[in-house]
Write a protein that holds these residues in place. Structure first.
Motif, short mmCIF file in Angstrom:
data_model
loop_
_atom_site.label_atom_id
_atom_site.label_comp_id
_atom_site.label_asym_id
_atom_site.label_seq_id
_atom_site.Cartn_x
_atom_site.Cartn_y
_atom_site.Cartn_z
N GLY A 148 -5.97 9.20 -2.56
CA GLY A 148 -4.69 8.78 -3.11
C GLY A 148 -4.06 7.57 -2.46
N LEU A 149 -4.85 6.70 -1.85
CA LEU A 149 -4.32 5.45 -1.31
C LEU A 149 -4.40 4.37 -2.38
CD1 LEU A 149 -3.16 4.07 1.24
CD2 LEU A 149 -5.50 3.34 1.76
N ARG A 153 0.85 -1.20 0.00
CA ARG A 153 0.00 0.00 0.00
C ARG A 153 0.88 1.24 0.00
NH1 ARG A 153 -2.21 -2.78 4.43
NH2 ARG A 153 -3.95 -4.14 3.84
N ALA A 154 0.43 2.28 -0.70
CA ALA A 154 1.17 3.53 -0.77
C ALA A 154 0.18 4.69 -0.82
CB ALA A 154 2.07 3.56 -1.99
N MET A 199 -1.31 -0.81 -9.57
CA MET A 199 -1.90 -0.60 -8.26
C MET A 199 -3.32 -0.07 -8.43
SD MET A 199 1.27 1.05 -6.06
CE MET A 199 0.67 0.39 -4.49
N THR A 200 -4.17 -0.46 -7.52
CA THR A 200 -5.57 -0.03 -7.54
C THR A 200 -5.77 1.12 -6.56
OG1 THR A 200 -6.30 -2.28 -8.05
CG2 THR A 200 -7.95 -0.76 -7.17
N ARG A 201 -6.43 2.17 -7.03
CA ARG A 201 -6.77 3.28 -6.12
C ARG A 201 -7.93 2.82 -5.23
NH1 ARG A 201 -6.33 9.03 -6.29
NH2 ARG A 201 -5.38 8.89 -8.35
N VAL A 202 -7.67 2.74 -3.93
CA VAL A 202 -8.70 2.25 -3.01
C VAL A 202 -9.30 3.37 -2.17
CG1 VAL A 202 -7.78 -0.09 -2.93
CG2 VAL A 202 -6.93 1.62 -1.31
N HIS A 203 -8.80 4.59 -2.35
CA HIS A 203 -9.41 5.75 -1.70
C HIS A 203 -9.16 6.97 -2.58
CE1 HIS A 203 -10.44 8.87 1.20
NE2 HIS A 203 -11.05 7.93 1.91
#
Length: 217
Positions: A68-69, A40-41, A61-65
């Motif tokens: 910008g998470l 996570r980044a 990577m999937t944007r989960v928020h």
């Protein structure tokens, strides 16, 4: 695949987290009974992001928020220090960087013990900003004493002076906070942003252990 609590996420996004490593960086997990690593980044400047494994294989990577998470899954057998983040910002510029939250503790338990007893007589060798190598990666180790802070971040031109970007890890009772920023050039301008433990607005502090400082205006 956010496995941490909603409170963890809220604290991170509000820049109130005392241990962002509990959410960011590589975390062992399982998927369909198989071991994996979830990376996570927090990249508020990113339009898209990928995990580069050994500088070659790109895993989206999937944007989960919305703030910008990002999150991705990589095979467990890949060492956490063998990946980089490839970030495409909102203007289309692409950069590659090591993940600050993939590196281990910086201050040894023995030095923490000595500091707590007031017997770390060469504290200047630990505290402040020191250019070092970790696992072959050059960067700067930041350590600061802030026992009454809820959260401490390293801020500077390199992150837009955004206290959400590089939140430090609290090492417990002695009140030391630490973070390694890989690939940061020597001589970069920086300060610490502190959020008081009893509430109040964040404020900036110069590093009392800094090797050099700018002249006042």
């Amino acid at each position: 695949m956010i496995t941490r609590t909603a409170d963890d996420l809220t604290r991170l996004l509000r820049a109130e987290h005392w241990n962002p490593f509990s959410l960011l960086g590589p975390h062992p997990s399982t998927k369909n009974g198989q071991p994996i690593v979830v990376v996570r980044a927090f990249l508020p400047e990113a339009a898209t992001a990928e995990v580069l494994v050994n500088g070659q294989r790109a895993i989206p990577m999937t944007r989960v928020h919305d703030e910008g998470l990002f999150e991705a899954t990589i095979p467990q057998h890949i060492p956490s220090n063998s990946y980089q983040l490839q970030v495409t910002d909102l203007l289309g510029a692409v950069t590659q960087r090591h993940d600050p939250y993939a590196f281990p503790n910086l201050v040894s338990d023995f030095d923490l013990h000595l500091f707590a007893e007031g017997r770390l007589y060469r504290a200047y060798q630990i505290l402040g900003a020191h250019c070092i190598l970790i696992n072959g990666v050059p960067g700067v180790r930041f350590v600061v004493w802030a026992p009454n802070a809820m959260r401490v971040s390293v801020v500077g031109d390199f992150n837009g002076w955004d206290g959400r970007r590089h939140q430090m890890r609290n090492r417990g009772a002695p009140g030391l906070w630490e973070l390694f920023l890989p690939d940061l050039p020597e001589g970069s301008l920086y300060k610490y942003e502190l959020r008081p433990g009893k509430g109040g607005a964040p404020f900036l502090k110069a590093d009392p252990y800094a090797f050099t400082a700018e002249l006042r205006p």
